[in-house]
Design a protein around this motif. Structure first.
Motif, PDB file in Angstrom:
ATOM      1  N   GLY A   1       0.893  -1.403   0.130  1.00 46.12           N
ATOM      2  CA  GLY A   1       0.162   0.027  -0.033  1.00 46.12           C
ATOM      3  C   GLY A   1       0.880   1.218  -0.123  1.00 46.12           C
ATOM      4  O   GLY A   1       0.378   2.271  -0.082  1.00 46.12           O
ATOM      5  N   ASP A   2       2.221   0.985   0.039  1.00 39.06           N
ATOM      6  CA  ASP A   2       3.004   2.285   0.146  1.00 39.06           C
ATOM      7  C   ASP A   2       4.032   2.474  -1.071  1.00 39.06           C
ATOM      8  O   ASP A   2       4.593   1.087  -1.500  1.00 39.06           O
ATOM      9  CB  ASP A   2       4.039   2.321   1.116  1.00 39.06           C
ATOM     10  N   ALA A   3       4.092   3.396  -1.861  1.00 41.33           N
ATOM     11  CA  ALA A   3       4.999   3.479  -2.679  1.00 41.33           C
ATOM     12  C   ALA A   3       6.533   3.407  -2.197  1.00 41.33           C
ATOM     13  O   ALA A   3       6.822   4.191  -1.218  1.00 41.33           O
ATOM     14  CB  ALA A   3       5.204   4.831  -3.734  1.00 41.33           C
ATOM     15  N   PRO A   4       7.382   2.703  -2.705  1.00 45.89           N
ATOM     16  CA  PRO A   4       8.744   2.472  -1.904  1.00 45.89           C
ATOM     17  C   PRO A   4       9.785   3.675  -2.048  1.00 45.89           C
ATOM     18  O   PRO A   4       9.629   4.511  -3.223  1.00 45.89           O
ATOM     19  CB  PRO A   4       9.342   1.244  -2.757  1.00 45.89           C
ATOM     20  N   ASP A   5      10.631   3.365  -1.178  1.00 45.63           N
ATOM     21  CA  ASP A   5      11.890   4.713  -1.517  1.00 45.63           C
ATOM     22  C   ASP A   5      12.734   4.079  -2.641  1.00 45.63           C
ATOM     23  O   ASP A   5      12.462   3.132  -3.060  1.00 45.63           O
ATOM     24  CB  ASP A   5      12.686   4.986  -0.217  1.00 45.63           C
TER      25      ASP A   5
END
Ligand SMILES: CC(C)(COP(=O)(O)OP(=O)(O)OC[C@H]1O[C@@H](n2cnc3c(N)ncnc32)[C@H](O)[C@@H]1OP(=O)(O)O)[C@@H](O)C(=O)NCCC(=O)NCCS
Length: 414
Positions: A200-204
């Motif tokens: 659910g998160d865009a990665p670094d």
């Protein structure tokens, strides 16, 4: 960050070349004409199932090559999308070819609703690879052209499957925890979108690039069990969905793709770096295989593990939640390689892959589906290559049972 990653990979490549340049070339490279003579061992060891230009594994020297490009260059400079293109179409794309291919993948990420419905019926306790297998099979049921087994039609299916695997994997990962599957994010490239669909998160930048490299490293690997399985099914002119469904089933096993999650279970069982030596002594005494070590083909250090080891180290520097497991892993590598040097047992791709996946935020049970997200490119590239000059696979078994038994009537069998 990209520069540091690149340098770590190129350094691993220099080490590989320096350590193995004296090893002899294996028997078959270049053009051959069938029939050929080869010595076949159990598990088809040594058997030659086809010629190919897709990829080459040199087990003595620890080389892996896709379409002529060595894996260290691809890992340092390429992306998963470009690598999939190279595997499928045979050469590096031009910028416009790559842009078009990436756009095509993005446009095909969406999965039909009935497949999601099927996934919702599957118990969260089911192994994610079994769920993925069912999803791929269901996709085939929804494609009215699935039975068109021309190279052209199957190439379209291959691209569609490469595009959809992250979406399917993300849905499997989330439904296990009663979370709603997410829609693919067209802003993100393949690896970042995969991680987004799971977490659910865009990665670094670091997580995205390392996951992208892990996908490059897993994309193809000679005539391994799941690739051969895919090719065998496809050689009967079945259909690409069925062939890939079979590939997923084959990859699940702990002696193949399933080893990556078993590595994590072993590392967790060891618990502390100071327990490694005693744990290995017991495993050795009881002839327990240490997951993530050994390989049918590599008798040198697996080049993929050479790359993933330092990348796992880099990840835990920045995301230290897996630092203890990494310490256990590096100690285990030292102990196993020291004790099993004579048998030429080294870490294989699975040994550090699981740590990489954990460090980017993927739970252990989902590690083999991540492998499948990548390997679907190799499966389909080789199945398509073989389809171009297809002959159904049909090896023999040597019968070792009796032949002339009398058929005794039921009443006289006791
Ligand atoms: C990959 C693997 C299936 C290859 O199998 P294979 O080519 O049939 O090799 P074998 O199992 O016959 O192994 C040859 C010898 O090395 C030993 N060996 C191989 N892998 C070993 C491991 N992981 N741990 C301990 N010993 C190992 C075997 O016990 C055998 O020893 P022996 O000759 O004294 O009996 C095997 O190495 C293995 O099971 N590894 C663990 C699972 C794994 O990591 N799989 C992922 C592969 S990418």
């Amino acid at each position: 960050m990209r520069k540091r990653i690149e340098e770590l990979i190129l350094e691993a490549g220099r080490k590989a070349r320096a350590e193995t340049s004296d090893e002899p070339e294996p028997q078959y490279t270049g053009d051959v004409e069938f029939p050929i003579e080869c010595k076949v061992g159990r598990g088809l060891e040594g058997a030659v199932a086809s010629t190919t230009k897709v990829g080459y594994v040199n087990g003595a020297r620890g080389w892996l090559v896709y379409r002529g490009h060595n894996i260290f260059d691809l890992a340092a400079y390429s992306t998963y999308e470009e690598t999939a293109y190279v595997l499928l179409f045979g050469a590096l794309p031009t910028k416009s070819q790559l842009d078009e291919f990436k756009q095509e993948l993005k446009s095909k990420r969406g999965v039909p609703a009935p497949v999601m419905e099927v996934l919702r019926q599957i118990s969260p306790k089911t192994h994610p690879m079994s769920a993925l297998r069912t999803a791929v099979s269901m996709l085939g049921n929804l494609d009215p052209n699935a039975d068109d087994t021309s190279v052209e039609a199957e190439t379209k299916v291959a691209i569609q499957l490469i595009a959809m695997f992250p979406t399917l994997t993300g849905a499997v990962a989330r439904l296990r925890w009663n979370k709603e599957p997410l829609q693919p994010n067209p802003e993100l490239d393949h690896a970042a979108n995969l991680l987004y669909l799971i977490t659910g998160d865009a990665p670094d930048e670091l997580k995205e690039r390392v996951l992208d490299i892990a996908l490059i490293l897993h994309a193809d690997h000679g005539m391994n069990a799941s690739t051969f399985t895919t090719m065998v099914v496809n050689s009967s002119l079945s259909d690409m969905y069925g062939s890939v469904t079979a590939g997923v089933a084959s990859l699940k096993g702990p002696l193949h793709g399933g080893a990556n999650e078993r590595v994590l279970y072993d590392l967790e069982e060891i618990g502390e770096p100071e327990n490694v030596d005693a744990w290995f002594a017991k495993a050795d005494a009881t002839k327990r295989k240490v997951m993530g070590f050994g390989h049918r083909v590599y008798k040198a250090y697996d080049p993929r593990a050479r790359i993933l080891g330092p990348l796992a180290g880099l990840l835990v520097e920045h995301h230290p939640h897996e630092a203890k497991l990494y310490k256990i892993a590096t100690r285990l590598e030292t102990v196993v390689c020291g004790k099993m040097a004579e048998k030429k047992i080294f870490p294989n791709v699975d040994f550090y892959a699981g740590l990489v996946y954990r460090a980017v935020g993927i739970e252990t049970a989902m590690m083999t589906p991540i492998f499948a997200v990548s390997r679907v490119a190799g499966w389909t590239a080789r199945a398509l290559e073989y389809l171009g000059d297809n002959r159904i696979y049909r090896p023999r078994a040597i019968y070792t049972g009796p032949i002339h038994l009398d058929y005794r009537p039921m009443g006289s069998r006791g």
